[in-house]
Design a protein around this motif. Structure first.
Motif, PDB file in Angstrom:
ATOM      1  N   SER A   1       0.943  -1.267   0.003  1.00 49.99           N
ATOM      2  CA  SER A   1      -0.064   0.126  -0.076  1.00 49.99           C
ATOM      3  C   SER A   1       0.841   1.191   0.001  1.00 49.99           C
ATOM      4  N   MET A   2       2.035   1.194   0.633  1.00 48.42           N
ATOM      5  CA  MET A   2       3.169   2.424   0.547  1.00 48.42           C
ATOM      6  C   MET A   2       3.138   2.558  -0.634  1.00 48.42           C
ATOM      7  N   LEU A   3       3.836   1.421  -1.542  1.00 42.07           N
ATOM      8  CA  LEU A   3       4.316   1.756  -2.882  1.00 42.07           C
ATOM      9  C   LEU A   3       3.122   2.280  -3.799  1.00 42.07           C
TER      10      LEU A   3
ATOM     11  N   SER B   1      -4.298  21.274 -34.023  1.00 41.83           N
ATOM     12  CA  SER B   1      -5.258  19.980 -34.451  1.00 41.83           C
ATOM     13  C   SER B   1      -6.199  19.872 -33.174  1.00 41.83           C
ATOM     14  N   PRO B   2      -7.434  19.661 -33.436  1.00 38.43           N
ATOM     15  CA  PRO B   2      -8.460  19.475 -32.178  1.00 38.43           C
ATOM     16  C   PRO B   2      -8.078  18.070 -31.513  1.00 38.43           C
ATOM     17  N   ALA B   3      -7.704  17.310 -32.388  1.00 38.31           N
ATOM     18  CA  ALA B   3      -7.173  16.020 -31.764  1.00 38.31           C
ATOM     19  C   ALA B   3      -5.977  15.955 -30.922  1.00 38.31           C
ATOM     20  N   VAL B   4      -5.153  16.865 -31.049  1.00 42.06           N
ATOM     21  CA  VAL B   4      -4.075  17.039 -30.265  1.00 42.06           C
ATOM     22  C   VAL B   4      -4.631  17.677 -28.975  1.00 42.06           C
ATOM     23  N   VAL B   5      -5.153  18.777 -29.154  1.00 46.11           N
ATOM     24  CA  VAL B   5      -5.756  19.369 -27.944  1.00 46.11           C
ATOM     25  C   VAL B   5      -6.217  18.484 -27.024  1.00 46.11           C
ATOM     26  N   PHE B   6      -7.225  17.714 -27.801  1.00 47.03           N
ATOM     27  CA  PHE B   6      -8.100  16.648 -27.004  1.00 47.03           C
ATOM     28  C   PHE B   6      -7.185  15.579 -26.486  1.00 47.03           C
ATOM     29  N   ALA B   7      -6.194  15.150 -26.962  1.00 46.55           N
ATOM     30  CA  ALA B   7      -5.442  14.032 -26.504  1.00 46.55           C
ATOM     31  C   ALA B   7      -4.423  14.598 -25.352  1.00 46.55           C
ATOM     32  N   VAL B   8      -4.187  15.792 -25.519  1.00 49.18           N
ATOM     33  CA  VAL B   8      -3.244  16.333 -24.196  1.00 49.18           C
ATOM     34  C   VAL B   8      -4.162  16.838 -23.086  1.00 49.18           C
ATOM     35  N   ALA B   9      -5.261  17.056 -23.307  1.00 54.40           N
ATOM     36  CA  ALA B   9      -6.307  17.298 -22.178  1.00 54.40           C
ATOM     37  C   ALA B   9      -6.661  15.919 -21.531  1.00 54.40           C
ATOM     38  N   SER B  10      -6.888  15.081 -22.249  1.00 54.15           N
ATOM     39  CA  SER B  10      -7.131  13.835 -21.756  1.00 54.15           C
ATOM     40  C   SER B  10      -5.898  13.200 -21.141  1.00 54.15           C
ATOM     41  N   THR B  11      -4.913  13.040 -21.535  1.00 50.17           N
ATOM     42  CA  THR B  11      -3.817  12.606 -20.925  1.00 50.17           C
ATOM     43  C   THR B  11      -3.570  13.109 -19.646  1.00 50.17           C
ATOM     44  N   SER B  12      -3.602  14.628 -19.309  1.00 44.48           N
ATOM     45  CA  SER B  12      -3.560  15.226 -18.061  1.00 44.48           C
ATOM     46  C   SER B  12      -4.514  14.675 -17.067  1.00 44.48           C
ATOM     47  N   GLN B  13      -5.874  14.715 -17.550  1.00 41.60           N
ATOM     48  CA  GLN B  13      -6.797  14.094 -16.617  1.00 41.60           C
ATOM     49  C   GLN B  13      -6.867  12.855 -16.297  1.00 41.60           C
ATOM     50  N   ALA B  14      -6.202  12.011 -17.302  1.00 42.76           N
ATOM     51  CA  ALA B  14      -6.186  10.544 -16.966  1.00 42.76           C
ATOM     52  C   ALA B  14      -4.948  10.235 -16.018  1.00 42.76           C
ATOM     53  N   VAL B  15      -3.899  11.209 -16.007  1.00 37.03           N
ATOM     54  CA  VAL B  15      -2.765  10.922 -15.107  1.00 37.03           C
ATOM     55  C   VAL B  15      -3.277  11.336 -13.747  1.00 37.03           C
ATOM     56  N   ASP B  16      -4.251  12.235 -13.387  1.00 38.14           N
ATOM     57  CA  ASP B  16      -4.508  12.683 -12.325  1.00 38.14           C
ATOM     58  C   ASP B  16      -5.660  11.809 -11.731  1.00 38.14           C
ATOM     59  N   VAL B  17      -6.438  11.014 -12.480  1.00 39.19           N
ATOM     60  CA  VAL B  17      -7.407  10.120 -12.202  1.00 39.19           C
ATOM     61  C   VAL B  17      -6.779   8.579 -11.648  1.00 39.19           C
ATOM     62  N   VAL B  18      -5.924   8.386 -12.152  1.00 40.01           N
ATOM     63  CA  VAL B  18      -4.999   7.197 -12.099  1.00 40.01           C
ATOM     64  C   VAL B  18      -4.289   7.561 -10.816  1.00 40.01           C
ATOM     65  N   GLY B  19      -3.689   8.630 -10.529  1.00 43.18           N
ATOM     66  CA  GLY B  19      -2.856   8.855  -9.484  1.00 43.18           C
ATOM     67  C   GLY B  19      -3.909   8.828  -8.163  1.00 43.18           C
ATOM     68  N   LEU B  20      -5.078   9.402  -8.448  1.00 41.93           N
ATOM     69  CA  LEU B  20      -6.180   9.425  -7.341  1.00 41.93           C
ATOM     70  C   LEU B  20      -6.662   7.809  -6.901  1.00 41.93           C
ATOM     71  N   VAL B  21      -6.590   7.104  -7.990  1.00 38.95           N
ATOM     72  CA  VAL B  21      -7.355   5.779  -7.700  1.00 38.95           C
ATOM     73  C   VAL B  21      -6.223   4.900  -7.105  1.00 38.95           C
ATOM     74  N   ALA B  22      -4.990   5.265  -7.131  1.00 37.76           N
ATOM     75  CA  ALA B  22      -3.777   4.513  -6.768  1.00 37.76           C
ATOM     76  C   ALA B  22      -3.846   4.776  -5.261  1.00 37.76           C
ATOM     77  N   ILE B  23      -3.878   6.004  -5.009  1.00 32.37           N
ATOM     78  CA  ILE B  23      -4.010   6.510  -3.640  1.00 32.37           C
ATOM     79  C   ILE B  23      -5.288   6.075  -3.044  1.00 32.37           C
ATOM     80  N   PHE B  24      -6.439   5.979  -3.321  1.00 31.81           N
ATOM     81  CA  PHE B  24      -7.681   5.665  -2.834  1.00 31.81           C
ATOM     82  C   PHE B  24      -7.321   3.949  -2.647  1.00 31.81           C
ATOM     83  N   TYR B  25      -6.958   3.373  -3.420  1.00 28.96           N
ATOM     84  CA  TYR B  25      -6.711   1.850  -3.389  1.00 28.96           C
ATOM     85  C   TYR B  25      -5.715   1.571  -2.182  1.00 28.96           C
TER      86      TYR B  25
END
Length: 137
Positions: free
Chosen positions: A76-78, A109-133
């Motif tokens: 859990s510390m890891l 390109s709208p696809a690049v803007v969407f990918a960048v925003a999605s990646t940033s949000q995904a990193v935050d969500v995965v980090g929060l899920v790891a801490i929650f778990y």
């Protein structure tokens, strides 16, 4: 203007008095942070300094969590350290590297803007899920 209305709002009748927003006194200090968007990365020197401080503190916390994992052999510390790393260092690295990487790959390109925003949000969500778990274990 008539004689009963002056340029100074303090002397105007209550019904015509203009009100400043509550945060108006702090707006010059916070102005560099108001134009920040995920697509643009760090937009001011103040934000760049804050992101570098976030990286330093996040790296220190991650290091301490990994030391705790090695000392106690507690997964859990890891997970907690990995979540902190993603929320702090990962997020700040994305924001700091965007001005360098995005112009190289068709920034309009709208696809690049969407990918960048999605990646940033995904990193935050995965980090929060790891801490929650990690907390639930």
């Amino acid at each position: 203007m008539t004689a009963e209305h002056t340029a100074d709002d303090r002397f105007a009748p209550r019904s015509t008095r203009r009100h400043r927003p509550v945060g108006a006194a702090f707006s010059p200090a916070l102005a560099p942070l108001q134009g920040v968007s995920v697509e643009q990365g760090a937009t001011s020197p103040v934000e760049t300094v804050l992101l570098l401080a976030l990286v330093a503190i996040g790296a220190l916390l991650t290091y301490q969590a990994i030391r705790g994992y090695r000392r106690n052999d507690d997964r859990s510390m890891l997970l907690f350290g990995a979540g902190l790393f993603l929320l702090t260092v990962g997020h700040a690295a994305l924001k700091l590297l965007l001005p360098v990487v995005v112009p190289l790959v068709a920034a309009d390109s709208p696809a690049v803007v969407f990918a960048v925003a999605s990646t940033s949000q995904a990193v935050d969500v995965v980090g929060l899920v790891a801490i929650f778990y990690a907390i639930l274990r």
